[in-house]
Design a protein around this motif. Structure first.
Motif, PDB file in Angstrom:
ATOM      1  N   SER A  35      -2.907   8.083   2.375  1.00  0.00           N
ATOM      2  CA  SER A  35      -2.086   7.425   3.383  1.00  0.00           C
ATOM      3  C   SER A  35      -2.259   5.911   3.299  1.00  0.00           C
ATOM      4  CB  SER A  35      -2.484   7.900   4.785  1.00  0.00           C
ATOM      5  OG  SER A  35      -1.849   7.126   5.780  1.00  0.00           O
ATOM      6  N   ALA A  36      -1.166   5.181   3.578  1.00  0.00           N
ATOM      7  CA  ALA A  36      -1.230   3.718   3.617  1.00  0.00           C
ATOM      8  C   ALA A  36      -1.758   3.216   4.949  1.00  0.00           C
ATOM      9  CB  ALA A  36       0.157   3.130   3.357  1.00  0.00           C
ATOM     10  N   LEU A  37      -1.988   4.132   5.885  1.00  0.00           N
ATOM     11  CA  LEU A  37      -2.519   3.780   7.199  1.00  0.00           C
ATOM     12  C   LEU A  37      -3.862   4.464   7.414  1.00  0.00           C
ATOM     13  CD1 LEU A  37       0.727   4.179   9.317  1.00  0.00           C
ATOM     14  CD2 LEU A  37      -0.265   2.043   8.491  1.00  0.00           C
ATOM     15  N   PRO A  38      -4.824   3.792   8.011  1.00  0.00           N
ATOM     16  CA  PRO A  38      -6.123   4.418   8.283  1.00  0.00           C
ATOM     17  C   PRO A  38      -5.995   5.540   9.315  1.00  0.00           C
ATOM     18  CG  PRO A  38      -6.209   2.026   8.519  1.00  0.00           C
ATOM     19  CD  PRO A  38      -4.767   2.402   8.441  1.00  0.00           C
ATOM     20  N   ASN A  39      -6.968   6.417   9.289  1.00  0.00           N
ATOM     21  CA  ASN A  39      -7.103   7.469  10.300  1.00  0.00           C
ATOM     22  C   ASN A  39      -5.935   8.445  10.332  1.00  0.00           C
ATOM     23  OD1 ASN A  39      -9.491   6.129  11.117  1.00  0.00           O
ATOM     24  ND2 ASN A  39      -8.307   4.804  12.477  1.00  0.00           N
ATOM     25  N   ALA A  40      -5.211   8.578   9.226  1.00  0.00           N
ATOM     26  CA  ALA A  40      -4.162   9.593   9.152  1.00  0.00           C
ATOM     27  C   ALA A  40      -4.817  10.964   8.996  1.00  0.00           C
ATOM     28  CB  ALA A  40      -3.222   9.314   7.985  1.00  0.00           C
ATOM     29  N   SER A  41      -4.466  11.889   9.826  1.00  0.00           N
ATOM     30  CA  SER A  41      -5.118  13.191   9.859  1.00  0.00           C
ATOM     31  C   SER A  41      -5.001  13.913   8.518  1.00  0.00           C
ATOM     32  CB  SER A  41      -4.491  14.049  10.962  1.00  0.00           C
ATOM     33  OG  SER A  41      -5.088  15.328  10.996  1.00  0.00           O
ATOM     34  N   GLY A  42      -6.147  14.311   7.968  1.00  0.00           N
ATOM     35  CA  GLY A  42      -6.168  15.108   6.746  1.00  0.00           C
ATOM     36  C   GLY A  42      -5.874  14.336   5.483  1.00  0.00           C
ATOM     37  N   LYS A  43      -5.799  13.012   5.558  1.00  0.00           N
ATOM     38  CA  LYS A  43      -5.481  12.214   4.382  1.00  0.00           C
ATOM     39  C   LYS A  43      -6.523  11.124   4.164  1.00  0.00           C
ATOM     40  CE  LYS A  43      -0.490  12.971   4.521  1.00  0.00           C
ATOM     41  NZ  LYS A  43       0.850  12.349   4.383  1.00  0.00           N
ATOM     42  N   THR A  44      -6.647  10.688   2.913  1.00  0.00           N
ATOM     43  CA  THR A  44      -7.575   9.619   2.555  1.00  0.00           C
ATOM     44  C   THR A  44      -6.851   8.285   2.614  1.00  0.00           C
ATOM     45  OG1 THR A  44      -8.816  11.080   1.077  1.00  0.00           O
ATOM     46  CG2 THR A  44      -9.092   8.716   0.743  1.00  0.00           C
TER      47      THR A  44
ATOM     48  N   LEU B 132       0.832  -1.199   0.000  1.00  0.00           N
ATOM     49  CA  LEU B 132       0.000   0.000   0.000  1.00  0.00           C
ATOM     50  C   LEU B 132       0.870   1.255   0.000  1.00  0.00           C
ATOM     51  CD1 LEU B 132      -2.661  -1.154   2.638  1.00  0.00           C
ATOM     52  CD2 LEU B 132      -2.870  -1.184   0.144  1.00  0.00           C
ATOM     53  N   GLU B 133       2.015   1.163   0.690  1.00  0.00           N
ATOM     54  CA  GLU B 133       2.923   2.302   0.741  1.00  0.00           C
ATOM     55  C   GLU B 133       3.422   2.673  -0.656  1.00  0.00           C
ATOM     56  OE1 GLU B 133       2.722   0.573   4.768  1.00  0.00           O
ATOM     57  OE2 GLU B 133       2.989  -0.279   2.757  1.00  0.00           O
ATOM     58  N   GLN B 134       3.759   1.662  -1.461  1.00  0.00           N
ATOM     59  CA  GLN B 134       4.232   1.950  -2.822  1.00  0.00           C
ATOM     60  C   GLN B 134       3.120   2.495  -3.697  1.00  0.00           C
ATOM     61  OE1 GLN B 134       6.704  -1.031  -4.721  1.00  0.00           O
ATOM     62  NE2 GLN B 134       7.411  -1.798  -2.741  1.00  0.00           N
ATOM     63  N   ALA B 135       1.897   2.029  -3.493  1.00  0.00           N
ATOM     64  CA  ALA B 135       0.767   2.551  -4.263  1.00  0.00           C
ATOM     65  C   ALA B 135       0.567   4.032  -3.984  1.00  0.00           C
ATOM     66  CB  ALA B 135      -0.497   1.770  -3.919  1.00  0.00           C
ATOM     67  N   VAL B 136       0.709   4.424  -2.724  1.00  0.00           N
ATOM     68  CA  VAL B 136       0.568   5.835  -2.355  1.00  0.00           C
ATOM     69  C   VAL B 136       1.706   6.657  -2.950  1.00  0.00           C
ATOM     70  CG1 VAL B 136       0.643   7.467  -0.427  1.00  0.00           C
ATOM     71  CG2 VAL B 136      -0.756   5.398  -0.265  1.00  0.00           C
ATOM     72  N   ALA B 137       2.935   6.161  -2.791  1.00  0.00           N
ATOM     73  CA  ALA B 137       4.105   6.929  -3.234  1.00  0.00           C
ATOM     74  C   ALA B 137       4.173   7.074  -4.745  1.00  0.00           C
ATOM     75  CB  ALA B 137       5.379   6.262  -2.710  1.00  0.00           C
ATOM     76  N   ASN B 138       3.782   6.031  -5.490  1.00  0.00           N
ATOM     77  CA  ASN B 138       3.981   6.033  -6.937  1.00  0.00           C
ATOM     78  C   ASN B 138       2.778   6.508  -7.746  1.00  0.00           C
ATOM     79  OD1 ASN B 138       6.657   4.957  -6.882  1.00  0.00           O
ATOM     80  ND2 ASN B 138       5.817   2.969  -6.411  1.00  0.00           N
ATOM     81  N   VAL B 139       1.576   6.450  -7.162  1.00  0.00           N
ATOM     82  CA  VAL B 139       0.382   6.806  -7.937  1.00  0.00           C
ATOM     83  C   VAL B 139      -0.470   7.864  -7.246  1.00  0.00           C
ATOM     84  CG1 VAL B 139      -1.789   5.946  -8.905  1.00  0.00           C
ATOM     85  CG2 VAL B 139       0.268   4.574  -9.094  1.00  0.00           C
ATOM     86  N   LEU B 140      -0.856   7.605  -6.013  1.00  0.00           N
ATOM     87  CA  LEU B 140      -1.888   8.420  -5.381  1.00  0.00           C
ATOM     88  C   LEU B 140      -1.379   9.752  -4.850  1.00  0.00           C
ATOM     89  CD1 LEU B 140      -3.765   5.528  -3.552  1.00  0.00           C
ATOM     90  CD2 LEU B 140      -4.386   6.656  -5.698  1.00  0.00           C
TER      91      LEU B 140
END
Length: 312
Positions: free
Chosen positions: A268-277, A255-263
């Motif tokens: 965020s790759a973690l739930p409940n990160a403030s201000g992030k989906t 999930l971390e690579q999906a966030v870094a490379n596309v999204l």
């Protein structure tokens, strides 16, 4: 006599060759059926995944990943984590109840939620709170059921007197604004992972555990999905454009690579990160690869890959 001996040797050789061939074929069929049966169980849970789809948390040790580099198997410390070698799926049990809160009302650090019917919930259950575009996983700590007169309509603060039940989630406090159609859905966390086979030293098996934290438990036959599964790999499919339903899917091992490379940084790759989906909200598919092996004189190995698209 010489001719008879030669003929006997030929018969024995032919029979031995036939038996070896049959053994190899039996081993091949066995391992294929085993892998396909394990894949069926896993993908059925994936098809039940709802809203958040998969779960991940910072408490997991993401530095230990590949079971090939960790002979004891990567178990994520008994926590529900999703990476390239383990997947935790948020599944729905089929029950939901309406949240009778006034639309437009805001709430801050709320540890309890009104619901129309809390009878199917119990302390220790997990629930998904679906509130417009916001979805949160809650650990239920207490349930006040039978507070409502079920012969009368369910009402909340907007239509006093309140006629509703209540659930408490003290470990997961929530903030936001109530939407027109807010619901609480009963959920489960189902984690698939490889670990040591408790019946055969040095062998591996595929396990399925249910719950938030099972870190104290050793490999158990009660969680066994299939013996002889030596490889589990997961890839996560995210769209190049999350706002376009027809956007091309790109698969990444974490999930971390999906966030870094596309999204990008708004996710965020973690739930409940403030201000992030959370990336789970836009995850559209998962690709699973299982490898099975049957050792012996006629060792057989089989690999199967299957993609599952989420329905919700």
């Amino acid at each position: 006599m010489g001719i008879l001996a030669i003929l006997s040797l030929l018969v024995i050789s032919t029979l031995s060759s036939a038996l070896r061939s049959k053994g190899r074929e039996d081993a091949r069929i066995y391992v294929q059926q085993n892998v396909r049966a394990a894949m069926k169980i896993l993908t059925e849970d994936l098809r039940s995944g709802g809203h958040l789809r998969v779960w991940n948390q910072s408490a997991c040790d993401h530095s230990v990943q590949n079971p090939d580099q960790n002979p004891t198997g990567y178990t994520g410390q008994g926590l529900p984590c999703s990476n390239h070698y383990q997947i935790a799926i948020v599944t729905l049990t089929g029950y939901q109840t309406r949240v009778p809160e006034p639309p437009g009302n805001s709430f801050t650090n709320a540890s309890e939620t009104l619901v129309c019917d809390a009878r199917p919930f119990s302390a220790g259950d997990l629930a998904l709170l679906y509130n417009g575009s916001t979805v949160e996983l809650l650990r239920i700590t207490h349930v006040q059921k039978n507070q409502r007169d079920y012969t009368k309509p369910c009402t909340g603060p907007a239509n006093p007197p309140v006629n509703a039940d209540k659930v408490q989630h003290n470990q997961d406090k929530i903030s936001g604004t109530w939407s027109e159609g807010a619901y609480l859905l009963r959920a489960q966390l189902v984690t698939y992972y490889l670990d040591q086979d408790p019946t055969e030293p040095g062998a591996r098996a595929l396990f399925r555990r249910v719950g938030w934290n099972t870190s104290a438990a050793a490999p158990s036959l009660s969680r066994l999905v299939a013996f002889g599964i030596v490889g589990l790999k997961v890839e996560y499919g995210v769209p190049l454009d999350p706002n376009d339903p027809s956007s091309k899917l790109v698969f990444y091992p974490t999930l971390e690579q999906a966030v870094a490379n596309v999204l990008g940084s708004s996710y965020s790759a973690l739930p409940n990160a403030s201000g992030k989906t959370y990336v789970g909200n836009v995850l559209r598919a998962v690709r699973i690869t299982l490898t099975g092996e049957k050792k012996g004189r006629d060792t057989a190995r089989y690999t199967l890959t299957q993609m599952v698209k989420f329905r919700r």
